[in-house]
Design a protein around this motif. Structure first.
Motif, PDB file in Angstrom:
ATOM      1  N   SER A 173       0.817  -1.221   0.000  1.00 47.70           N
ATOM      2  CA  SER A 173       0.000   0.000   0.000  1.00 47.70           C
ATOM      3  C   SER A 173       0.846   1.265   0.000  1.00 47.70           C
ATOM      4  O   SER A 173       1.998   1.281   0.461  1.00 47.70           O
ATOM      5  N   TRP A 174       0.242   2.321  -0.528  1.00 49.70           N
ATOM      6  CA  TRP A 174       0.834   3.668  -0.529  1.00 49.70           C
ATOM      7  C   TRP A 174      -0.318   4.637  -0.366  1.00 49.70           C
ATOM      8  O   TRP A 174      -1.285   4.604  -1.139  1.00 49.70           O
ATOM      9  N   THR A 175      -0.229   5.508   0.640  1.00 53.58           N
ATOM     10  CA  THR A 175      -1.359   6.345   1.035  1.00 53.58           C
ATOM     11  C   THR A 175      -1.006   7.829   0.946  1.00 53.58           C
ATOM     12  O   THR A 175       0.103   8.233   1.307  1.00 53.58           O
ATOM     13  N   MET A 176      -1.956   8.616   0.461  1.00 52.70           N
ATOM     14  CA  MET A 176      -1.771  10.080   0.398  1.00 52.70           C
ATOM     15  C   MET A 176      -3.101  10.760   0.718  1.00 52.70           C
ATOM     16  O   MET A 176      -4.161  10.300   0.295  1.00 52.70           O
ATOM     17  N   PHE A 177      -3.033  11.868   1.466  1.00 53.49           N
ATOM     18  CA  PHE A 177      -4.247  12.585   1.811  1.00 53.49           C
ATOM     19  C   PHE A 177      -3.930  14.049   2.108  1.00 53.49           C
ATOM     20  O   PHE A 177      -2.787  14.418   2.372  1.00 53.49           O
ATOM     21  N   ASP A 178      -4.986  14.887   2.032  1.00 52.55           N
ATOM     22  CA  ASP A 178      -4.840  16.319   2.316  1.00 52.55           C
ATOM     23  C   ASP A 178      -4.534  16.553   3.792  1.00 52.55           C
ATOM     24  O   ASP A 178      -4.935  15.762   4.655  1.00 52.55           O
ATOM     25  N   ARG A 232      -2.815  22.675   2.067  1.00 50.68           N
ATOM     26  CA  ARG A 232      -4.157  22.341   2.556  1.00 50.68           C
ATOM     27  C   ARG A 232      -4.787  21.187   1.770  1.00 50.68           C
ATOM     28  O   ARG A 232      -5.377  20.271   2.349  1.00 50.68           O
ATOM     29  N   SER A 233      -4.667  21.224   0.454  1.00 49.30           N
ATOM     30  CA  SER A 233      -5.289  20.207  -0.393  1.00 49.30           C
ATOM     31  C   SER A 233      -4.578  20.176  -1.737  1.00 49.30           C
ATOM     32  O   SER A 233      -3.688  20.998  -2.000  1.00 49.30           O
ATOM     33  N   ILE A 234      -4.971  19.249  -2.594  1.00 50.04           N
ATOM     34  CA  ILE A 234      -4.299  19.162  -3.899  1.00 50.04           C
ATOM     35  C   ILE A 234      -4.510  20.428  -4.721  1.00 50.04           C
ATOM     36  O   ILE A 234      -3.674  20.795  -5.546  1.00 50.04           O
TER      37      ILE A 234
END
Length: 324
Positions: free
Chosen positions: A172-177, A210-212
């Motif tokens: 797995s590889w995880t990314m989030f704001d 903050r976000s993408i």
């Protein structure tokens, strides 16, 4: 992933199971090395001609890559899997697994855990060189990548449910704001996801901005939107780096944010333009311009956006396939 196969497994009983590794090697997804080259050569010599030819070709290719690139060092240590004749697999920092568990790993899909499975995936592709963008498309089309997500709450539930699964940490590889309205902060829901990732030793990246949408700078806006900058875009891109990085780009400034210290140097006419953002579809409109992905990637190279991720993008690239 990098599989180091013990010579103790090279026997007639394991021949068919070991053949399954060849398919993954031939499509470029894994690298294979044997802990005893002489034993491996002797075992290959004992095989039927069809199997012998394929293993001989793999071994030659493996040796050439190892000699030319010192390929083991190109892999993160967490993606090096030792396949041994142990009775029970160990999934600790040094991974030692049975042959059956190793096969289970190569037979599973890569898990991309993203807050938004559509827009975040498009953004992620702009952070990678072209060959890896293409590889993502191929692996998704073959069912070898599973994109997980559906909002920050759903992402947390998925990671809580699956984070402890055997092999999930490796695949797995995880990314989030960050959902950070101010520098050096993260939202409450974001911190909860960070805690889940840390508890399960998952590879993850929480965006500093903050976000993408906050990674769409003026250069990228011009690349992906027709015509000159409108008044709102001019106002937004006239701000300093911290302000652009933490503005709610979709909805604009709330009353509380407008009164915060971060924006107290802005003139009234700029603040008036910031009461609305670029709208809910801003990220999709920008990152769905696939033809601009290479140019966006070059912008991120130039402005050091990629440096934010440290070794994590290399980790993802190594998951997607052999680096060379």
């Amino acid at each position: 992933m990098f599989f180091n196969i013990s010579s103790a497994l090279l026997n007639e009983d394991n021949e068919l199971l070991l053949m399954l590794f060849i398919h993954r090697y031939e499509d470029g997804r894994i690298f294979i090395e044997f802990d005893d080259l002489q034993v491996a050569e002797n075992w290959i010599a004992s095989l039927s001609k069809a199997h012998k030819d394929r293993w001989s070709m793999l071994l030659r290719h493996s040796i050439q890559l190892s000699a030319r690139f010192n390929i083991k060092k190109t892999y993160p240590s967490t993606l090096i899997v030792n396949v041994t004749d142990t009775e029970e697999s160990s999934w600790d920092e040094i991974v030692k697994v049975t042959l059956n568990d190793a096969f289970s790993l190569i037979d599973q899909s890569i898990k991309l855990a993203l807050e938004n499975s559509r827009n975040d995936l498009l953004f992620l592709k702009t952070l990678l060189p072209e060959k890896y963008r293409d590889r993502i498309d191929v692996l998704i089309s073959k069912g070898h990548i599973e994109v997980l997500g559906g909002g920050i709450g759903e992402l947390k539930k998925i990671l809580e449910l699956r984070g402890g699964e055997k092999g999930f940490r490796l695949l797995s590889w995880t990314m989030f704001d960050s959902d950070a309205p101010q520098p050096g902060t993260v939202g409450k829901a974001t911190q909860e996801i960070i805690d889940v990732c840390e508890q399960n030793s998952l590879t993850y990246h929480c965006l500093k901005k903050r976000s993408i949408e906050n990674y769409i700078n003026e250069d990228i806006y011009i690349l992906t939107h027709r015509g000159p900058l409108n008044e709102r875009a001019k106002a937004i891109y006239s701000m300093n780096e911290d302000q652009i990085s933490h503005l709610n780009m979709k909805d604009g400034l709330s009353a509380d944010e407008k009164a915060s210290e971060l924006y107290n140097n802005l003139p009234p006419e700029t603040l008036a333009e910031l009461t609305q953002g670029f709208g809910k579809r801003f990220a999709h409109k920008t990152f769905s311009c696939v033809g601009a992905h290479e140019d966006i990637y070059k912008v991120y190279q130039k402005n050091s956006t990629l440096d934010e991720f440290g070794s994590k993008l290399n980790h993802l690239a190594s998951l997607l396939g052999r680096p060379v």
